[in-house]
Design an enzyme around this catalytic site. Structure first.
Site, PDB file in Angstrom:
ATOM      1  N   GLU A   6      -1.285  -9.084   3.883  1.00  0.00           N
ATOM      2  CA  GLU A   6      -1.243  -9.600   5.255  1.00  0.00           C
ATOM      3  C   GLU A   6      -2.647  -9.791   5.825  1.00  0.00           C
ATOM      4  OE1 GLU A   6      -1.765  -5.242   5.934  1.00  0.00           O
ATOM      5  OE2 GLU A   6      -0.751  -6.509   4.454  1.00  0.00           O
ATOM      6  N   CYS A  31       0.837  -1.197   0.000  1.00  0.00           N
ATOM      7  CA  CYS A  31       0.000   0.000   0.000  1.00  0.00           C
ATOM      8  C   CYS A  31       0.880   1.259   0.000  1.00  0.00           C
ATOM      9  CB  CYS A  31      -0.976  -0.044   1.170  1.00  0.00           C
ATOM     10  SG  CYS A  31      -2.394   1.067   0.975  1.00  0.00           S
ATOM     11  N   HIS A  77      -3.549  -5.185   0.606  1.00  0.00           N
ATOM     12  CA  HIS A  77      -2.909  -5.617   1.857  1.00  0.00           C
ATOM     13  C   HIS A  77      -2.901  -7.141   1.951  1.00  0.00           C
ATOM     14  CE1 HIS A  77      -2.179  -1.962   4.350  1.00  0.00           C
ATOM     15  NE2 HIS A  77      -2.998  -1.433   3.458  1.00  0.00           N
TER      16      HIS A  77
END
Length: 236
Positions: free
Chosen positions: A204, A103, A202
């Site tokens: 994660e 990001c 994202h």
């Protein structure tokens, strides 16, 4: 046998460093040792700290101010100047090591390469709503066939999350886009030499769908360490 050491940058708010634990878990599960990068103020300190690491992740964050096209909107605060400097120092100090930008981290790497960033992508395209706070939702992205990203994820389409207001405008030197949303927003980029990989989404937060990006970073970090030790990556 020691684990590849992956530096992870943090957010900085009111002088306090904070980090979403999901980044740490993603690196740990991929077989790396997460190492939190402190906010640094000198190139010498950054070089010394970088010597401890085999790879780097620059995480999500507030508004990029480098290479900006248009002003930041009221709902996106500018990055703290202390974090901005620290990110630059560690990024430059690790210019020879594998990098994953997430990001803000992708936008930062693009700006460091001379690229530009839309301050608010919705001002360019009203339908480009990529912030969850503004109503953005998970959406499908198209991945370039034959790209490193396609090889890592083993797909050419992916459901990605939306957590950004800014977006890449023009790509910096040595970088190319490798994924796009249906509205044309760049969702991923990579360098010609394979060192830099950037995801606008994202990973994660995407569990099994995003984990291969961290596993790839660990593989690249192992290979980097092997070149430094003169040994085999399998023995690192």
């Amino acid at each position: 046998m020691s684990l590849p050491r992956i530096g992870i940058t943090t957010s900085l708010e009111d002088g306090r460093q904070t980090l979403d634990r999901l980044y740490v878990l993603a690196v740990d599960r991929a077989g790396g040792l997460p190492v939190i990068v402190p906010t640094l103020e000198s190139a010498e300190a950054a070089r010394s700290f970088a010597a401890l690491l085999d790879g780097l992740i620059i995480t999500g964050g507030p508004g990029i101010t480098r290479g900006l096209i248009g002003a930041l909107p009221d709902d996106l605060p500018a990055v703290d100047k202390v974090r901005d400097l620290s990110d630059e120092l560690i990024y430059r100090a690790m210019a020879d090591r594998p990098f994953l930008g997430i990001c803000y981290g992708m936008q930062f790497a693009n700006a460091m390469a001379g690229g530009t960033i839309y301050g608010d992508v919705q001002r360019k395209c009203a339908t480009a709503v990529h912030s969850a706070e503004r109503g953005g939702r998970e959406h499908e992205i198209q991945i370039e066939p034959g790209s490193r990203l396609a090889a890592i994820l083993s797909v050419e389409r992916l459901r990605a999350n939306s957590h950004h207001i800014q977006a890449v405008a023009a790509l910096g030197a040595g970088l190319r886009a490798t994924a796009w949303a249906a509205d044309g927003v760049v969702e991923a980029m990579e360098s010609a030499d394979g060192r830099v990989l950037g995801a606008q989404f994202h990973p994660e937060r995407m569990r099994e769908r995003g984990q291969p990006l961290f596993e790839d970073l660990i593989r690249r970090a192992r290979a980097f360490r092997a070149t430094q030790s003169g040994g085999s990556a399998d023995r690192v």
